[in-house]
Design a protein around this motif. Structure first.
Motif, PDB file in Angstrom:
ATOM      1  N   LYS A   5      41.049  46.086  16.960  1.00 44.99           N
ATOM      2  CA  LYS A   5      40.741  44.728  16.528  1.00 44.99           C
ATOM      3  C   LYS A   5      40.543  44.770  15.017  1.00 44.99           C
ATOM      4  O   LYS A   5      39.524  45.248  14.510  1.00 44.99           O
ATOM      5  CB  LYS A   5      39.467  44.209  17.204  1.00 44.99           C
ATOM      6  CG  LYS A   5      39.127  42.778  16.820  1.00 44.99           C
ATOM      7  CD  LYS A   5      37.881  42.283  17.532  1.00 44.99           C
ATOM      8  CE  LYS A   5      37.560  40.849  17.122  1.00 44.99           C
ATOM      9  NZ  LYS A   5      36.324  40.351  17.804  1.00 44.99           N
ATOM     10  N   LYS A   7      40.065  43.500  11.096  1.00 42.21           N
ATOM     11  CA  LYS A   7      39.362  42.457  10.351  1.00 42.21           C
ATOM     12  C   LYS A   7      40.362  41.508   9.712  1.00 42.21           C
ATOM     13  O   LYS A   7      40.168  40.296   9.701  1.00 42.21           O
ATOM     14  CB  LYS A   7      38.459  43.099   9.296  1.00 42.21           C
ATOM     15  CG  LYS A   7      37.352  43.970   9.891  1.00 42.21           C
ATOM     16  CD  LYS A   7      36.513  44.622   8.801  1.00 42.21           C
ATOM     17  CE  LYS A   7      35.405  45.479   9.393  1.00 42.21           C
ATOM     18  NZ  LYS A   7      34.574  46.139   8.351  1.00 42.21           N
ATOM     19  N   ASN A  43      36.672  50.583   6.077  1.00 38.99           N
ATOM     20  CA  ASN A  43      36.619  50.256   7.501  1.00 38.99           C
ATOM     21  C   ASN A  43      37.431  48.979   7.736  1.00 38.99           C
ATOM     22  O   ASN A  43      37.105  47.921   7.218  1.00 38.99           O
ATOM     23  CB  ASN A  43      35.168  50.045   7.928  1.00 38.99           C
ATOM     24  CG  ASN A  43      35.024  49.801   9.420  1.00 38.99           C
ATOM     25  OD1 ASN A  43      35.895  49.248  10.066  1.00 38.99           O
ATOM     26  ND2 ASN A  43      33.899  50.228   9.975  1.00 38.99           N
ATOM     27  N   THR A  46      38.005  47.927  14.522  1.00 39.78           N
ATOM     28  CA  THR A  46      37.219  48.527  15.605  1.00 39.78           C
ATOM     29  C   THR A  46      38.165  48.872  16.744  1.00 39.78           C
ATOM     30  O   THR A  46      39.059  48.091  17.081  1.00 39.78           O
ATOM     31  CB  THR A  46      36.157  47.532  16.117  1.00 39.78           C
ATOM     32  OG1 THR A  46      35.249  47.247  15.055  1.00 39.78           O
ATOM     33  CG2 THR A  46      35.379  48.122  17.281  1.00 39.78           C
ATOM     34  N   TRP A  48      38.479  49.553  20.651  1.00 35.73           N
ATOM     35  CA  TRP A  48      37.754  49.340  21.896  1.00 35.73           C
ATOM     36  C   TRP A  48      38.614  49.771  23.071  1.00 35.73           C
ATOM     37  O   TRP A  48      39.819  49.548  23.106  1.00 35.73           O
ATOM     38  CB  TRP A  48      37.383  47.863  22.068  1.00 35.73           C
ATOM     39  CG  TRP A  48      36.580  47.636  23.323  1.00 35.73           C
ATOM     40  CD1 TRP A  48      35.222  47.683  23.444  1.00 35.73           C
ATOM     41  CD2 TRP A  48      37.084  47.368  24.635  1.00 35.73           C
ATOM     42  NE1 TRP A  48      34.851  47.459  24.750  1.00 35.73           N
ATOM     43  CE2 TRP A  48      35.973  47.260  25.503  1.00 35.73           C
ATOM     44  CE3 TRP A  48      38.367  47.202  25.155  1.00 35.73           C
ATOM     45  CZ2 TRP A  48      36.108  47.003  26.869  1.00 35.73           C
ATOM     46  CZ3 TRP A  48      38.502  46.946  26.514  1.00 35.73           C
ATOM     47  CH2 TRP A  48      37.384  46.845  27.350  1.00 35.73           C
ATOM     48  N   VAL A  56      26.121  51.310  19.166  1.00 38.84           N
ATOM     49  CA  VAL A  56      26.090  50.554  17.919  1.00 38.84           C
ATOM     50  C   VAL A  56      24.962  51.103  17.055  1.00 38.84           C
ATOM     51  O   VAL A  56      23.945  51.581  17.566  1.00 38.84           O
ATOM     52  CB  VAL A  56      25.890  49.042  18.194  1.00 38.84           C
ATOM     53  CG1 VAL A  56      24.532  48.782  18.815  1.00 38.84           C
ATOM     54  CG2 VAL A  56      26.072  48.218  16.915  1.00 38.84           C
ATOM     55  N   ASP A  59      25.281  51.395   9.328  1.00 37.94           N
ATOM     56  CA  ASP A  59      26.392  52.034   8.632  1.00 37.94           C
ATOM     57  C   ASP A  59      26.058  53.500   8.360  1.00 37.94           C
ATOM     58  O   ASP A  59      25.009  53.806   7.774  1.00 37.94           O
ATOM     59  CB  ASP A  59      26.676  51.320   7.309  1.00 37.94           C
ATOM     60  CG  ASP A  59      27.908  51.877   6.625  1.00 37.94           C
ATOM     61  OD1 ASP A  59      29.001  51.352   6.859  1.00 37.94           O
ATOM     62  OD2 ASP A  59      27.763  52.855   5.859  1.00 37.94           O
ATOM     63  N   SER A  69      27.915  49.958  12.721  1.00 38.07           N
ATOM     64  CA  SER A  69      29.016  50.810  13.168  1.00 38.07           C
ATOM     65  C   SER A  69      29.047  50.818  14.683  1.00 38.07           C
ATOM     66  O   SER A  69      28.025  50.609  15.340  1.00 38.07           O
ATOM     67  CB  SER A  69      28.835  52.237  12.630  1.00 38.07           C
ATOM     68  OG  SER A  69      27.650  52.810  13.149  1.00 38.07           O
ATOM     69  N   THR A  70      30.232  51.060  15.241  1.00 39.34           N
ATOM     70  CA  THR A  70      30.401  51.063  16.690  1.00 39.34           C
ATOM     71  C   THR A  70      30.975  52.403  17.155  1.00 39.34           C
ATOM     72  O   THR A  70      31.141  53.320  16.345  1.00 39.34           O
ATOM     73  CB  THR A  70      31.322  49.911  17.128  1.00 39.34           C
ATOM     74  OG1 THR A  70      32.580  50.027  16.446  1.00 39.34           O
ATOM     75  CG2 THR A  70      30.699  48.563  16.795  1.00 39.34           C
ATOM     76  N   CYS A  72      33.869  53.541  17.997  1.00 36.03           N
ATOM     77  CA  CYS A  72      35.119  54.069  17.443  1.00 36.03           C
ATOM     78  C   CYS A  72      35.683  53.076  16.445  1.00 36.03           C
ATOM     79  O   CYS A  72      35.843  51.893  16.760  1.00 36.03           O
ATOM     80  CB  CYS A  72      36.122  54.322  18.576  1.00 36.03           C
ATOM     81  SG  CYS A  72      37.523  55.342  18.099  1.00 36.03           S
ATOM     82  N   GLU A  73      35.976  53.558  15.242  1.00 35.70           N
ATOM     83  CA  GLU A  73      36.450  52.673  14.183  1.00 35.70           C
ATOM     84  C   GLU A  73      37.591  53.312  13.406  1.00 35.70           C
ATOM     85  O   GLU A  73      37.761  54.540  13.412  1.00 35.70           O
ATOM     86  CB  GLU A  73      35.302  52.315  13.238  1.00 35.70           C
ATOM     87  CG  GLU A  73      34.207  51.496  13.906  1.00 35.70           C
ATOM     88  CD  GLU A  73      32.992  51.258  13.033  1.00 35.70           C
ATOM     89  OE1 GLU A  73      32.495  50.123  13.007  1.00 35.70           O
ATOM     90  OE2 GLU A  73      32.539  52.216  12.379  1.00 35.70           O
ATOM     91  N   TYR A  75      39.474  53.744   9.658  1.00 31.13           N
ATOM     92  CA  TYR A  75      39.286  53.688   8.211  1.00 31.13           C
ATOM     93  C   TYR A  75      40.615  54.020   7.539  1.00 31.13           C
ATOM     94  O   TYR A  75      41.388  54.853   8.040  1.00 31.13           O
ATOM     95  CB  TYR A  75      38.228  54.690   7.754  1.00 31.13           C
ATOM     96  CG  TYR A  75      36.843  54.423   8.306  1.00 31.13           C
ATOM     97  CD1 TYR A  75      35.883  53.761   7.556  1.00 31.13           C
ATOM     98  CD2 TYR A  75      36.500  54.840   9.587  1.00 31.13           C
ATOM     99  CE1 TYR A  75      34.614  53.512   8.059  1.00 31.13           C
ATOM    100  CE2 TYR A  75      35.221  54.602  10.105  1.00 31.13           C
ATOM    101  CZ  TYR A  75      34.291  53.938   9.335  1.00 31.13           C
ATOM    102  OH  TYR A  75      33.037  53.689   9.843  1.00 31.13           O
TER     103      TYR A  75
END
Length: 239
Positions: A5, A7, A43, A46, A48, A56, A59, A69-70, A72-73, A75
């Protein structure tokens, strides 16, 4: 199924992707932390999946940032065209294979140019002490000799079943196998002992930079979250 997902929409075609496997000492995750800090990566998305254990937190890189932060992200560094996934939680055992297959499908769909899979193994498995503790395997076997010379690393040999076996490496070898030549993949393994592994992460980052043909920074900054890995100093009263 869309794993990421974003930004804002981003074209990742031609990017190099680094994927850390949860393995011995969490060194691949620590290495990615250093990679994000060294290259000042942004970043952008995300990731999912139902197989990921949700989590969660604040940062992990900068203490003055209010973003969370979640599990899995993603960068990226746009100038260098490099991206990395940071995985901060476990994967449900029954859904590991689905997660890995969905991840490969996502990588192919987004047209990443190549993928580096980071993993670590138990150093006592490296029975021959003359062996180098960095091993690798690449999709293009013809490049192996040149890579071995330029990076001072040893090619990871197949076991008697014709598979890559590195105990303690989590999903690293499995992810490499199921790429099935759909992407240009490199499996990079470091044999380590469990414990305080900051130095191992620094070594792993320098080795990754060699494979990426990037110049390593003279000073590698630590993320703010690393100041709390072992908690605060013991109270003086106990002495």
């Amino acid at each position: 199924m869309s794993l990421l997902k974003f930004k804002t929409p981003i074209d990742l075609a031609g990017y190099t992707l680094v994927v850390p496997s949860v393995s011995v000492g969490n060194v691949p995750q620590l290495t990615v932390d250093l990679l994000v800090m060294s290259l000042k990566m942004e970043n952008v998305a995300t990731l999912w999946h139902p197989g990921l254990t949700a989590c969660v937190g604040t940062d992990p890189f900068y203490c003055d940032v209010t973003a969370v932060s979640t599990a899995c992200e993603l960068y990226i560094n746009k100038e260098l065209k490099i991206a990395t996934i940071q995985l901060r939680s476990s994967i449900e055992t029954k859904l590991v294979l689905k997660f890995l297959n969905d991840l490969i499908d996502c990588i192919v769909q987004l047209k990443f140019q190549r993928v580096f899979i980071l993993g670590t193994g138990f150093d006592y498995e490296l029975h021959n002490i003359s062996n180098k503790n960095f091993l690798y395997f690449v999709t293009s076997a013809g490049d192996s000799e040149e890579i071995s010379k330029s990076t001072s690393s040893k090619v990871l040999e197949l076991d008697y079943n014709g598979k890559h076996t590195v105990r303690g490496s989590g999903f690293a070898t499995k992810l490499y196998e199921i790429t099935n030549n759909q992407v240009n993949a490199t499996l990079l393994i470091k044999y380590i002992s469990e414990g305080e592994n900051i130095h191992d992460a620094q070594q792993f980052l320098h080795k990754l930079f060699q494979f990426l043909e990037f110049k390593a920074p003279s000073v590698i900054p630590f993320p703010s979250s690393w100041h709390y890995i072992y908690g605060g100093p013991p109270p003086e009263g106990i002495f």
